[in-house]
Design an enzyme around this catalytic site. Structure first.
Site, mmCIF file in Angstrom:
data_model
loop_
_atom_site.group_PDB
_atom_site.id
_atom_site.type_symbol
_atom_site.label_atom_id
_atom_site.label_comp_id
_atom_site.label_asym_id
_atom_site.label_seq_id
_atom_site.Cartn_x
_atom_site.Cartn_y
_atom_site.Cartn_z
ATOM 1 N N ASN A 58 1.316 3.608 1.980
ATOM 2 C CA ASN A 58 1.947 4.037 3.230
ATOM 3 C C ASN A 58 3.012 3.065 3.738
ATOM 4 O O ASN A 58 3.590 3.287 4.798
ATOM 5 C CB ASN A 58 0.892 4.250 4.323
ATOM 6 C CG ASN A 58 0.149 2.972 4.679
ATOM 7 O OD1 ASN A 58 0.376 1.916 4.112
ATOM 8 N ND2 ASN A 58 -0.764 3.080 5.642
ATOM 9 N N LYS A 59 3.278 1.998 2.989
ATOM 10 C CA LYS A 59 4.236 1.001 3.442
ATOM 11 C C LYS A 59 5.672 1.408 3.070
ATOM 12 O O LYS A 59 5.898 2.263 2.215
ATOM 13 C CB LYS A 59 3.902 -0.364 2.859
ATOM 14 C CG LYS A 59 2.534 -0.891 3.297
ATOM 15 C CD LYS A 59 2.436 -1.032 4.815
ATOM 16 C CE LYS A 59 1.156 -1.734 5.253
ATOM 17 N NZ LYS A 59 -0.053 -0.927 5.025
ATOM 18 N N ILE A 60 6.644 0.730 3.702
ATOM 19 C CA ILE A 60 8.052 1.057 3.475
ATOM 20 C C ILE A 60 8.427 0.841 2.009
ATOM 21 O O ILE A 60 9.149 1.641 1.420
ATOM 22 C CB ILE A 60 8.942 0.217 4.409
ATOM 23 C CG1 ILE A 60 8.753 0.683 5.859
ATOM 24 C CG2 ILE A 60 10.405 0.327 4.012
ATOM 25 C CD1 ILE A 60 9.561 -0.090 6.875
ATOM 26 N N ILE A 61 7.957 -0.246 1.437
ATOM 27 C CA ILE A 61 8.073 -0.494 0.000
ATOM 28 C C ILE A 61 6.665 -0.470 -0.568
ATOM 29 O O ILE A 61 5.787 -1.200 -0.110
ATOM 30 C CB ILE A 61 8.733 -1.860 -0.282
ATOM 31 C CG1 ILE A 61 10.179 -1.873 0.206
ATOM 32 C CG2 ILE A 61 8.660 -2.199 -1.770
ATOM 33 C CD1 ILE A 61 11.086 -0.853 -0.478
ATOM 34 N N ASN A 64 0.841 -1.187 0.000
ATOM 35 C CA ASN A 64 0.000 0.000 0.000
ATOM 36 C C ASN A 64 0.888 1.253 0.000
ATOM 37 O O ASN A 64 2.071 1.204 0.330
ATOM 38 C CB ASN A 64 -0.908 -0.031 1.235
ATOM 39 C CG ASN A 64 -1.995 1.004 1.184
ATOM 40 O OD1 ASN A 64 -2.404 1.435 0.112
ATOM 41 N ND2 ASN A 64 -2.478 1.429 2.333
#
Length: 375
Positions: free
Chosen positions: A189-192, A187
């Site tokens: 907002n995730k780190i990747i 998603n």
């Protein structure tokens, strides 16, 4: 008004446009072809799993996992109450009954002692769960080996919801490794990020083959459209896969950056009575996807909601800790089995901006927290 500081905004590495351009000019747009396959191979390298299916979302990955595990109407699926609703929603939509368990104070993840007690009681009732789903919360690994040992006594499969934890490590190995399957999210907002999308990973090729079959409408190998069961349109498009493929090489650096953000918060706020940060057990290396604090209002002099409003007034996003699922109207009448740790964490918890930001931006957050302190 100063620029908005977001909780965890998407961050680009610079190679996404070139990768997208190659994908578009190749003619591969649909969820098939060389780019999704390359992304899946990269995911296997990052997660340590032998097989991966890239899909439309982390929720889709969980849904497929529940189908593959044979969850049916009336079955029980167990997870921790302190998590996002997507952990359990697909199982509930399939007719399963959720059972919510408490979290351990040293990790905020599924409490193995509560799990063991509840499994023993369930065995006496003759109603074991179809699956147990520990959550690697905010990038913090669950105590997976202990959970696997406990569930193994009763033959209950373990599915890890690792949506928030790509890049975390548990006892030196990638998070989720050892479970029957693990679900990940890309998603925004995730780190990747791939701008969306998710993946289901496993060391069992049959499980991933079954999930991939269901993700492509369960079409059988026939010249006509043949369906022995119904499936879903859950494939990850080549366009999104190309973004994820461009990003995944930066995983280690991204995790290191998040951990540095956490370390700066910890150092700058360590002298404030009544304020603590999410712990990290010795067996875990969390990604610190989000830096999460706990406030004791009696000692800090303000509640988490008062601090959230002050941050919002300064155009800084923050958010309460996940509201436990047994407290949600969607699960009215449910309870959380355990001593109540999840509720305490919700009542005292606040997530801080944790993405790519300058030291000056982080200092904005720190200054407001210190200004709100009235201990």
């Amino acid at each position: 008004m100063r620029p908005r500081l977001h909780l965890s905004p998407p961050s680009l590495v610079g190679g996404e446009l070139a990768t997208l351009s190659r994908t578009l000019t190749s003619g591969w747009i649909a969820p098939a072809g060389p780019v999704p396959e390359a992304f899946e191979a990269a995911l296997c390298g990052a997660t340590g799993f032998e097989h991966a299916a890239a899909v439309a979302s982390g929720t889709a990955a969980l849904h497929l996992a529940y189908r593959v595990l044979g969850v049916e109407r009336g079955d029980e699926v167990w997870t921790q109450s302190l998590t996002f609703v997507a952990t359990i929603a697909p199982a509930v939509q399939m007719g399963a009954k959720p059972r919510f368990l408490d979290v351990a104070p040293d990790s905020w993840t599924l409490d193995p002692e509560v799990l063991e007690t509840q499994l023993r009681l369930a065995a006496r009732r003759g109603k074991l769960p179809r699956a147990v789903v520990p959550v690697d919360l905010y990038g913090q690994p669950a105590d997976l080996d202990v959970i696997l040992e406990i569930c193994g006594r009763w033959g209950v499969p373990v599915l890890c919801d690792s949506a928030e934890a790509l890049g975390a490590h548990y006892r030196g190995r990638p998070v989720g490794k050892g479970a029957a399957m693990a679900a990940f999210s890309f998603n925004g907002n995730k780190i990747i990020t791939a701008g969306g999308g998710g993946a289901l990973c496993s060391d069992d090729p049959a499980l991933i083959a079954r999930a991939r079959h269901l993700a492509t409408q369960a079409k059988e190998a026939a010249p006509h459209y043949q369906h022995e069961t119904t499936g879903y349109s859950y494939g990850l498009s080549s366009v999104l896969a190309s973004v994820g493929l461009a990003q995944i090489g930066a995983l280690r650096a991204r995790v290191a950056a998040r951990r540095l953000v956490f370390a700066r918060y910890a150092e700058a706020l360590s002298d404030l009575p009544g304020l603590t940060l999410m712990p990290e057990p010795g067996w875990a290396q969390a990604t610190r996807w989000l830096t999460v604090l706990q406030l004791d209002p009696a000692r800090f002099g303000a509640t988490p909601e008062e601090l959230r409003r002050e941050l919002e007034a300064a155009n800084i996003e923050s958010r309460p800790v996940w509201k436990p699922l047994h407290m949600q109207p969607a699960f009215r009448g449910a309870r959380c089995h355990g001593p109540g740790q999840a509720v305490r964490l919700f009542e005292r918890g606040l997530c801080l901006p944790s993405g790519a930001m300058s030291s000056a931006d982080q200092d904005r957050v720190i200054e407001i927290i210190r200004a709100v302190f009235r201990g």
